[in-house]
Design a protein around this motif. Structure first.
Motif, PDB file in Angstrom:
ATOM      1  N   ILE A  74      -2.612   2.478  -4.397  1.00 35.20           N
ATOM      2  CA  ILE A  74      -1.911   3.761  -4.412  1.00 35.20           C
ATOM      3  C   ILE A  74      -2.923   4.862  -4.152  1.00 35.20           C
ATOM      4  N   ASP A  75      -2.666   5.679  -3.127  1.00 30.93           N
ATOM      5  CA  ASP A  75      -3.557   6.786  -2.770  1.00 30.93           C
ATOM      6  C   ASP A  75      -2.716   8.037  -2.559  1.00 30.93           C
ATOM      7  N   LEU A  76      -2.844   8.992  -3.485  1.00 28.57           N
ATOM      8  CA  LEU A  76      -2.077  10.228  -3.399  1.00 28.57           C
ATOM      9  C   LEU A  76      -2.970  11.443  -3.146  1.00 28.57           C
ATOM     10  N   ALA A  77      -4.252  11.217  -2.900  1.00 30.31           N
ATOM     11  CA  ALA A  77      -5.229  12.268  -2.582  1.00 30.31           C
ATOM     12  C   ALA A  77      -5.117  13.473  -3.519  1.00 30.31           C
ATOM     13  N   GLN A 119       0.839  -1.180   0.000  1.00 30.37           N
ATOM     14  CA  GLN A 119       0.000   0.000   0.000  1.00 30.37           C
ATOM     15  C   GLN A 119       0.883   1.243   0.000  1.00 30.37           C
ATOM     16  N   ILE A 120       0.557   2.148  -0.905  1.00 30.34           N
ATOM     17  CA  ILE A 120       1.292   3.416  -0.954  1.00 30.34           C
ATOM     18  C   ILE A 120       0.309   4.542  -0.670  1.00 30.34           C
ATOM     19  N   PHE A 121       0.615   5.329   0.360  1.00 34.28           N
ATOM     20  CA  PHE A 121      -0.169   6.511   0.698  1.00 34.28           C
ATOM     21  C   PHE A 121       0.815   7.659   0.813  1.00 34.28           C
ATOM     22  N   SER A 122       0.616   8.720   0.003  1.00 35.45           N
ATOM     23  CA  SER A 122       1.598   9.788  -0.022  1.00 35.45           C
ATOM     24  C   SER A 122       0.934  11.155   0.072  1.00 35.45           C
ATOM     25  N   GLN A 123       1.628  12.089   0.699  1.00 39.87           N
ATOM     26  CA  GLN A 123       1.178  13.473   0.816  1.00 39.87           C
ATOM     27  C   GLN A 123       1.962  14.386  -0.129  1.00 39.87           C
ATOM     28  N   LEU A 177       0.113   0.188 -16.921  1.00 38.32           N
ATOM     29  CA  LEU A 177      -0.794   0.219 -15.768  1.00 38.32           C
ATOM     30  C   LEU A 177      -1.957  -0.709 -16.014  1.00 38.32           C
ATOM     31  N   LYS A 178      -2.188  -1.609 -15.068  1.00 37.74           N
ATOM     32  CA  LYS A 178      -3.360  -2.468 -15.103  1.00 37.74           C
ATOM     33  C   LYS A 178      -4.141  -2.174 -13.836  1.00 37.74           C
ATOM     34  N   GLY A 179      -5.286  -1.522 -13.994  1.00 40.31           N
ATOM     35  CA  GLY A 179      -6.104  -1.125 -12.858  1.00 40.31           C
ATOM     36  C   GLY A 179      -6.847   0.155 -13.167  1.00 40.31           C
ATOM     37  N   SER A 180      -7.750   0.526 -12.294  1.00 36.96           N
ATOM     38  CA  SER A 180      -8.581   1.704 -12.507  1.00 36.96           C
ATOM     39  C   SER A 180      -7.928   2.968 -11.958  1.00 36.96           C
ATOM     40  N   ILE A 181      -8.333   4.105 -12.531  1.00 39.56           N
ATOM     41  CA  ILE A 181      -7.836   5.410 -12.087  1.00 39.56           C
ATOM     42  C   ILE A 181      -9.015   6.264 -11.659  1.00 39.56           C
ATOM     43  N   THR A 198      -7.312   0.289  -7.713  1.00 47.53           N
ATOM     44  CA  THR A 198      -7.631   1.681  -8.044  1.00 47.53           C
ATOM     45  C   THR A 198      -6.510   2.606  -7.592  1.00 47.53           C
ATOM     46  N   ILE A 199      -6.187   3.581  -8.438  1.00 51.88           N
ATOM     47  CA  ILE A 199      -5.281   4.667  -8.087  1.00 51.88           C
ATOM     48  C   ILE A 199      -6.138   5.886  -7.813  1.00 51.88           C
ATOM     49  N   LYS A 200      -5.927   6.522  -6.661  1.00 56.07           N
ATOM     50  CA  LYS A 200      -6.619   7.766  -6.346  1.00 56.07           C
ATOM     51  C   LYS A 200      -5.581   8.870  -6.276  1.00 56.07           C
ATOM     52  N   ALA A 201      -5.762   9.889  -7.129  1.00 59.02           N
ATOM     53  CA  ALA A 201      -4.812  10.996  -7.188  1.00 59.02           C
ATOM     54  C   ALA A 201      -5.485  12.209  -7.827  1.00 59.02           C
ATOM     55  N   ARG A 202      -4.812  13.348  -7.734  1.00 60.09           N
ATOM     56  CA  ARG A 202      -5.315  14.549  -8.400  1.00 60.09           C
ATOM     57  C   ARG A 202      -5.064  14.449  -9.904  1.00 60.09           C
TER      58      ARG A 202
END
Length: 98
Positions: A18-21, A1-5, A49-53, A37-41
């Motif tokens: 991956i969650d980059l808010a 799990q990657i969570f970054s600010q 990339l294999k997965g949802s954005i 799922t990737i969550k980012a701005r």
């Protein structure tokens, strides 16, 4: 799990979440990412990339990139030569995530 600010660039293999808010994720030319799922701005895909954005701002799929998965975003750019397989859901920039 990657969570970054902060903004993040991936140049290797990553599996997980991956969650980059409110930040930018760049998948470099040698990056290979498999996620649910990737969550980012903003997401820039130059590798694979294999997965949802789920991007609040914009998604860029560069010319040699490969993306298999669904995209939810306010704007998308797919360059000639890029491979994309999936669905696109364009939403207004001020619409909150579900």
């Amino acid at each position: 799990q990657i969570f970054s600010q902060e903004d993040l660039t991936i140049e290797g293999d990553v599996q997980g979440t991956i969650d980059l808010a409110d930040h930018r994720l760049t998948i470099g030319p040698k990056g290979k990412v498999v996620v649910d799922t990737i969550k980012a701005r903003e997401v820039i895909v130059m590798g694979s990339l294999k997965g949802s954005i789920d991007a609040t701002d914009k998604v860029f799929i560069r010319k040699d990139a490969q993306l298999i998965g669904d995209v939810q975003t306010a704007g998308i750019v797919i360059e000639d030569g890029a491979y994309f397989k999936g669905g696109i859901d364009i939403r207004k920039p001020d619409t909150p995530r579900k």
